[in-house]
Design an enzyme around this catalytic site. Structure first.
Site, PDB file in Angstrom:
ATOM      1  N   HIS A 391     120.707  30.921 -51.041  1.00 15.08           N
ATOM      2  CA  HIS A 391     120.138  29.905 -50.908  1.00 15.08           C
ATOM      3  C   HIS A 391     120.930  27.812 -51.480  1.00 15.08           C
ATOM      4  O   HIS A 391     120.653  27.455 -51.495  1.00 15.08           O
ATOM      5  CB  HIS A 391     119.462  29.813 -52.298  1.00 15.08           C
ATOM      6  CG  HIS A 391     117.698  29.405 -52.382  1.00 15.08           C
ATOM      7  ND1 HIS A 391     118.000  28.067 -51.393  1.00 15.08           N
ATOM      8  CD2 HIS A 391     116.634  29.101 -53.094  1.00 15.08           C
ATOM      9  CE1 HIS A 391     116.118  27.899 -51.183  1.00 15.08           C
ATOM     10  NE2 HIS A 391     116.154  27.965 -52.333  1.00 15.08           N
ATOM     11  N   ASP A 395     118.453  26.031 -46.631  1.00 13.96           N
ATOM     12  CA  ASP A 395     116.976  26.204 -48.032  1.00 13.96           C
ATOM     13  C   ASP A 395     116.423  26.764 -47.171  1.00 13.96           C
ATOM     14  O   ASP A 395     116.560  27.714 -46.524  1.00 13.96           O
ATOM     15  CB  ASP A 395     117.050  24.648 -47.723  1.00 13.96           C
ATOM     16  CG  ASP A 395     118.163  23.689 -47.960  1.00 13.96           C
ATOM     17  OD1 ASP A 395     119.101  23.366 -49.024  1.00 13.96           O
ATOM     18  OD2 ASP A 395     117.737  22.098 -47.527  1.00 13.96           O
TER      19      ASP A 395
END
Length: 418
Positions: A391, A395
């Site tokens: 992450h 995204d």
């Protein structure tokens, strides 16, 4: 008469120390030049080390399972020829485990994963022989609810092998071995299994990956009914030299089509430099279970392979990982990984990223389920994809788009080959 000190060699890849996984000699043994004397673990590959000269082993640098620094003495050999080491003042009767030096201060201590170097404890069952068996055999025995104390072993020193278990089960197993009154007897034996070799490496990498990478997981179901029809058709009409197709080569082919649109998912992230390297080439790691543990052999340049070549290379590297013949280059360099547990893949999973990659695609089991298709409830062949992403650089929205693009190709398999 002289003494030859064989130092642990530099095995490449910036390695400063390695684990001595197994010894095949001990103090007092006579060895011939080029004789296999030890296995050393480097990253995910096991390297066989051979004696540089003939002679008698007078010292070994550590016990199996211990770490040894590059350049430290692996073995001391008394040889007929001229040696490279001075006459030892005392010849140790037993090798002592190497103790790594402790730094004066540690800013952020690493969790202690390294196992103690003592050998596996032998289970003692009252009235029965000592049990010698590999961890994989013990695990299988537990799964089959078999007491190894009553299984005849045909290996060295009575060691129980997988073949011994097969023969025991074929002969009736525990029902035939124990009286009815003992079938529900309490069990009290314990086994200590040193975590070393590949298992230690797996533990270290999993801890590093989960601690350093904020995982984002995304799960989507895929209708693979059309894909299964195509797969069966191709298998029924394949040529003799062509390998049988599973689902994985289709997923590999689909990934090579999708990833150019999502380069951050076909990438490796350098934590220290904070640099993301994106790749045009698609080097696909294939999580593979072996007797020693999980390994990730790599299909290089998947974008250059057709479906049959993908299947053949997948089979080749997986077999090499399982039989221990895989080379270091075949176990490194992946840019994205696929993990699958096949028929036992469950409904969903949360796979751990193979650092320093940014993405991993998890394949769950295929099963027939009632679904709404064209306005009607019908039975379709369904399979979930459980994927995880780093992450920090991927995204959630982009990860979802990538999985959806992969889903479209798998649900419309002809488009994979357009």
């Amino acid at each position: 008469m002289g003494h030859y000190s064989f130092k642990l060699p530099d095995l490449g890849e910036g390695i400063v120390e390695s684990e001595v996984v197994d010894w095949y000699v001990s103090v007092g043994d006579t060895v011939e030049e080029d004789q296999h004397i030890a296995d050393v673990m480097t990253d995910k590959a096991t390297v066989e080390l051979s004696a540089p000269v003939s002679g008698v082993i007078r010292n070994v640098g550590c016990e199996a399972g211990a770490m040894l620094a590059v350049g430290a003495e692996l073995v001391l050999i008394e040889t007929e020829g001229e040696g490279n080491a001075p006459e030892p003042t005392a010849q140790p009767a037993k090798a002592e485990p190497a103790v790594p030096a402790q730094p004066a201060a540690v800013a952020e201590p690493e969790p202690e994963i390294m196992a103690p170097v003592q050998k596996t404890t032998i289970s003692h069952v009252p009235g029965r022989h000592e049990v010698l068996a590999a961890p994989s055999v013990r695990r299988r025995a537990r799964e089959e609810d078999i007491d190894l104390g009553v299984v005849p072993g045909t290996g060295p020193a009575g060691r129980i092998t997988n073949s011994d278990l097969d023969n025991f089960i074929a002969a009736g197993g525990m029902q035939a071995a124990l009286p009815v009154s003992n079938l529900r007897a309490a069990r009290s034996a314990t086994t200590e299994v040193p975590i070393r070799g590949l298992r230690r490496m797996i533990a270290q990498k999993m801890v590093q990956s989960k601690r350093n990478i904020p995982h984002y997981s995304y799960i989507e179901e895929v209708d693979v009914s059309a894909l299964e029809e195509l797969r069966q058709h191709l298998n029924q009409n394949r040529k003799p030299h062509q390998p049988k197709l599973t689902l994985l080569p289709f997923i590999m082919q689909a990934l090579t089509k999708v990833l150019p649109e999502f380069p951050f998912c076909n990438a490796r992230y350098d934590d220290e430099r904070e640099v993301l390297t994106q790749y045009e080439a698609v080097h696909i790691g294939i999580a593979t279970m072996t007797e020693k543990g999980l390994m990730v052999p790599v299909v290089k340049h998947g974008e250059s392979l057709d479906i049959w070549q993908s299947a053949a290379e997948l089979s080749r590297i997986a077999d090499a990982a399982r039989d221990g013949s895989a080379k270091a280059d075949e176990l490194t360099g992946s840019t994205i990984t696929i993990t699958s547990l096949g028929a036992i893949g469950g409904i969903a999973s949360t796979p751990v990223i193979n650092a320093p990659e940014t993405s991993i695609i998890g394949v769950n089991k295929l099963q027939e389920r009632p679904v709404v298709h064209n306005g009607e409830i019908v039975v379709r062949k369904m399979m979930n994809l459980s994927s995880s992403f780093d992450h920090r650089v991927v995204d959630g929205y982009d990860a979802a788009l990538m999985v959806q693009a992969l889903k479209r190709l798998l649900e419309n398999p002809a488009s994979i080959f357009v």
